[in-house]
Design a protein around this motif. Structure first.
Motif, short mmCIF file in Angstrom:
data_model
loop_
_atom_site.label_atom_id
_atom_site.label_comp_id
_atom_site.label_asym_id
_atom_site.label_seq_id
_atom_site.Cartn_x
_atom_site.Cartn_y
_atom_site.Cartn_z
N HIS A 38 -8.53 -14.27 -14.87
CA HIS A 38 -7.80 -14.19 -13.48
C HIS A 38 -7.71 -12.86 -13.12
O HIS A 38 -7.10 -12.20 -13.89
N ALA A 39 -8.13 -12.38 -11.94
CA ALA A 39 -7.81 -11.02 -11.68
C ALA A 39 -6.34 -10.83 -11.06
O ALA A 39 -6.11 -11.76 -10.04
N ALA A 40 -5.38 -10.05 -11.41
CA ALA A 40 -4.04 -9.79 -10.98
C ALA A 40 -4.20 -9.21 -9.57
O ALA A 40 -5.04 -8.44 -9.25
N PRO A 41 -3.24 -9.69 -8.74
CA PRO A 41 -3.12 -9.07 -7.39
C PRO A 41 -2.76 -7.49 -7.64
O PRO A 41 -2.37 -7.00 -8.58
N PHE A 42 -3.06 -6.75 -6.77
CA PHE A 42 -2.85 -5.32 -6.66
C PHE A 42 -1.23 -5.03 -7.14
O PHE A 42 -0.86 -4.32 -8.00
N TYR A 43 -0.36 -5.62 -6.36
CA TYR A 43 0.97 -5.54 -6.60
C TYR A 43 1.65 -6.87 -6.15
O TYR A 43 1.22 -7.48 -5.48
N THR A 44 2.80 -7.22 -6.84
CA THR A 44 3.67 -8.50 -6.56
C THR A 44 4.97 -8.21 -6.63
O THR A 44 5.38 -7.47 -7.41
N SER A 45 5.87 -8.84 -5.80
CA SER A 45 7.39 -9.22 -6.23
C SER A 45 7.75 -10.61 -6.24
O SER A 45 7.13 -11.35 -5.44
N VAL A 46 8.46 -11.00 -7.07
CA VAL A 46 8.76 -12.48 -7.23
C VAL A 46 10.49 -12.43 -7.21
O VAL A 46 11.13 -11.83 -7.80
N ASP A 47 10.90 -13.48 -6.25
CA ASP A 47 12.34 -13.55 -6.11
C ASP A 47 12.74 -14.78 -6.89
O ASP A 47 12.04 -15.81 -6.97
N LEU A 48 13.82 -14.34 -7.82
CA LEU A 48 13.83 -15.31 -8.77
C LEU A 48 15.61 -15.76 -8.50
O LEU A 48 16.18 -15.21 -7.84
N VAL A 58 11.69 -18.43 -6.46
CA VAL A 58 11.73 -19.46 -5.04
C VAL A 58 10.80 -18.65 -4.03
O VAL A 58 10.55 -19.26 -3.01
N ASP A 59 10.18 -17.30 -4.37
CA ASP A 59 9.28 -16.62 -3.38
C ASP A 59 8.54 -15.73 -4.09
O ASP A 59 8.98 -15.07 -5.00
N THR A 60 7.10 -15.63 -3.71
CA THR A 60 6.07 -14.71 -4.25
C THR A 60 5.63 -13.88 -3.08
O THR A 60 4.88 -14.36 -2.23
N ASN A 61 5.97 -12.55 -3.10
CA ASN A 61 5.35 -11.51 -2.30
C ASN A 61 4.15 -10.82 -2.59
O ASN A 61 4.20 -10.18 -3.58
N LEU A 62 3.19 -10.89 -1.92
CA LEU A 62 1.79 -10.20 -2.23
C LEU A 62 1.76 -8.70 -1.53
O LEU A 62 0.86 -8.01 -1.70
N PHE A 63 2.78 -8.51 -0.64
CA PHE A 63 2.89 -7.35 0.00
C PHE A 63 4.46 -6.68 -0.10
O PHE A 63 5.18 -6.65 0.79
N ILE A 172 -8.35 0.87 0.84
CA ILE A 172 -7.29 0.52 1.62
C ILE A 172 -6.22 -0.49 0.99
O ILE A 172 -6.67 -1.50 0.53
N LEU A 173 -5.18 0.09 0.89
CA LEU A 173 -4.05 -0.66 0.33
C LEU A 173 -3.26 -1.20 1.60
O LEU A 173 -2.69 -0.68 2.16
N LEU A 174 -3.09 -2.58 1.55
CA LEU A 174 -2.13 -2.95 2.65
C LEU A 174 -0.81 -3.31 2.23
O LEU A 174 -0.54 -3.88 1.21
N ASN A 175 0.19 -2.67 2.95
CA ASN A 175 1.56 -3.22 2.75
C ASN A 175 2.03 -3.75 4.23
O ASN A 175 3.09 -3.74 4.42
N ASN A 176 1.11 -4.44 4.74
CA ASN A 176 1.29 -5.19 6.10
C ASN A 176 0.87 -6.81 5.67
O ASN A 176 -0.25 -6.91 5.24
N ASP A 177 1.73 -7.70 6.06
CA ASP A 177 1.36 -8.90 5.48
C ASP A 177 0.54 -9.75 6.53
O ASP A 177 0.18 -11.06 6.37
N LEU A 178 0.10 -9.23 7.56
CA LEU A 178 -1.08 -9.81 8.53
C LEU A 178 -0.33 -11.17 9.02
O LEU A 178 -0.99 -12.07 9.17
N SER A 179 0.98 -11.07 9.37
CA SER A 179 1.61 -12.39 9.70
C SER A 179 0.93 -12.69 10.91
O SER A 179 0.78 -14.05 11.42
N HIS A 198 -7.60 -12.68 2.92
CA HIS A 198 -6.94 -13.64 2.69
C HIS A 198 -5.57 -13.92 2.00
O HIS A 198 -5.09 -15.03 1.85
N ALA A 199 -4.97 -12.78 1.57
CA ALA A 199 -3.76 -12.82 1.01
C ALA A 199 -2.51 -12.88 2.11
O ALA A 199 -1.37 -12.91 1.82
N GLY A 200 -2.94 -12.37 3.30
CA GLY A 200 -2.09 -12.55 4.30
C GLY A 200 -1.48 -13.69 4.77
O GLY A 200 -1.98 -14.90 4.58
N TRP A 201 -0.41 -13.87 5.38
CA TRP A 201 0.53 -15.11 5.79
C TRP A 201 -0.40 -15.87 7.06
O TRP A 201 -0.19 -17.04 7.18
N HIS A 202 -1.39 -15.19 7.41
CA HIS A 202 -2.49 -16.09 8.57
C HIS A 202 -3.13 -16.93 7.63
O HIS A 202 -3.65 -17.92 8.18
#
Length: 426
Positions: A38-48, A58-63, A172-179, A198-202
């Motif tokens: 599996h290919a890892a996302p470019f960056y990730t943060s995880v709320d524990l 409890v949440d995983t953020n791709l931006f 292009i590196l997106l730090n915008n979650d495309l909500s 397709h990683a965006g919240w849309h």
């Protein structure tokens, strides 16, 4: 400083930490094999959340938007991980365009952008900041509280490539979650977009992510001989919800009751003396919007108008019609009587550190990522990748290592989730 765990680490969770510490070689080998598939996302943060008897994401953020909160001593880890990530996309990369969120008044967020740009620059690339603000017609200088500044430039498009004036980037590196959806500027471009659109919240749904996480957690738990519930929150979903018109209440009440009963059974099985609760929140979205704590199913029928309005709308005014009902995990870590929860940051498939989100006005069964929160970031004391197998399982480096393991499970789930939603795989 390390938060104080208000419940003694005994019983199931201490056993889990012992299992993880003792199985470190097998765990790291298992992760290596996973990243070959599996290919890892470019960056990730995880709320524990750490309850003292359960540790779960409890949440995983791709931006992720908190790079400015990381321990400065660990920034070299982030630089090395970013080098690895960039080499996979364009090995001869010289220029990268970073596209942040549009809210230029949030200086804390922009300090994150500055730190992220600095990390990327240290990989040897020229980095410019491209803004999607519709009314921005020229460069905009933004001064930051630490004396630094950012230069935001309007994104321009030439054919199937985008950049800023005089700057043609490789990626292009997106730090915008495309909500709010995909801007026309970003559609059908030939450069690599990180993360993919397709990683965006849309497109993303938390329920899809946690379904993938359930798969990952089950496999991992079998590897080390653990009940997966200790790292995996129960959840259910409701669609076609309209809080303002009171549509979907029966579904919310029914599913809240089902999840609460499953939690009660686990609490009874492990003799846990705590009050079960669930979190009802938007299935798509971020920024702590559209979230409520439910301890009794009837509460979803008894919302007043203000509460309904709060639950009805997410980021950028998006109407909330799909809801995830997720097992609530208490947070029993605290600093000076304020509750704290760990947030782990990763670049590529490497843990690069994290911080504690500390809230003085919230309780152990409430969401801490709340608008108007009194938010105090506390950088991790160790980088989550250096366990000390001769120390106690709950010693600082080992607690952080366990955080890193569970966070990487969530990142792996995000990788599987992105594979499932990739339009090229449909």
């Amino acid at each position: 400083m390390v938060p104080h765990l208000t419940t003694a680490l005994t019983g199931p969770l201490l056993d889990m930490e012992r299992l993880i510490l003792g199985a470190t070689p097998q765990i790291e080998r298992w992760f290596r094999n996973q990243w070959q598939e599996h290919a890892a996302p470019f960056y990730t943060s995880v709320d524990l959340r750490n309850s003292g008897f359960k540790l779960a994401p409890v949440d995983t953020n791709l931006f992720p938007g908190g790079f400015n909160n990381l321990n400065p001593d660990f920034i070299p880890l982030a630089v090395q991980a970013a080098m690895s990530a960039v080499e996979k996309i364009c090995p001869d990369a010289q220029r990268l365009l970073l596209i942040p969120e549009n809210h230029t008044r949030n200086l804390f967020y922009l300090q994150n952008v500055a730190q992220l740009a600095s990390i990327l620059q240290q990989t040897g690339m020229e980095v410019r900041l491209g803004s999607l603000i519709p009314e921005l017609t020229g460069p905009l200088k933004v001064d930051l509280p630490d004396g630094a500044s950012l230069l935001l430039e309007p994104v321009v498009r030439h054919g199937n490539r985008i950049g800023v004036a005089g700057f043609n980037p490789c990626a292009i590196l997106l730090n915008n979650d495309l909500s709010g959806g995909i801007p026309a500027l970003l559609q059908n471009i030939e450069q690599s977009l990180l993360p993919p659109l397709h990683a965006g919240w849309h497109v993303r749904r938390k329920s899809r992510h946690f379904a993938a996480y359930n798969q990952v957690a089950t496999e991992f738990a079998a590897l080390i001989g653990l009940d997966p519930w200790f790292i995996n929150p129960y959840f259910s979903t409701c669609g076609r919800v309209n809080f303002q018109e009171r549509q979907g209440e029966e579904c919310l009440e029914k599913n809240a009751a089902i999840v609460l009963e499953k939690i009660r059974k686990k609490y009874a099985e492990y003799r846990i003396d705590a009050e079960p609760f669930v979190i009802a929140k938007a299935d798509a979205g971020t920024y702590g919007m559209g979230i409520m704590t439910v301890k009794d199913p009837s509460e979803v029928r008894e919302l007043n108008r203000k509460q309904r309005n709060k639950m009805a709308v997410g980021k950028e005014g998006q109407q909330i019609s799909e809801v995830i009902i997720q097992e609530g995990v208490h947070t029993f870590e605290s600093i000076n009587d304020a509750v704290a929860e760990p947030v782990v940051y990763m670049v590529d498939h490497f843990v690069v550190g994290g911080f504690y989100r500390v809230h003085t006005g919230r309780g152990p069964d409430e969401n801490l990522n709340a608008p108007g929160m009194h938010f105090v970031p506390l950088a991790f004391a160790t980088p989550c990748c250096t366990p000390n197998r001769s120390a106690n399982p709950d010693s600082t480096p080992n607690r952080f290592y366990t955080y890193g393991v569970v966070a990487r499970l969530a990142m792996l789930a995000a990788s599987i989730e992105l594979e499932q939603t990739d339009p090229d795989n449909q």
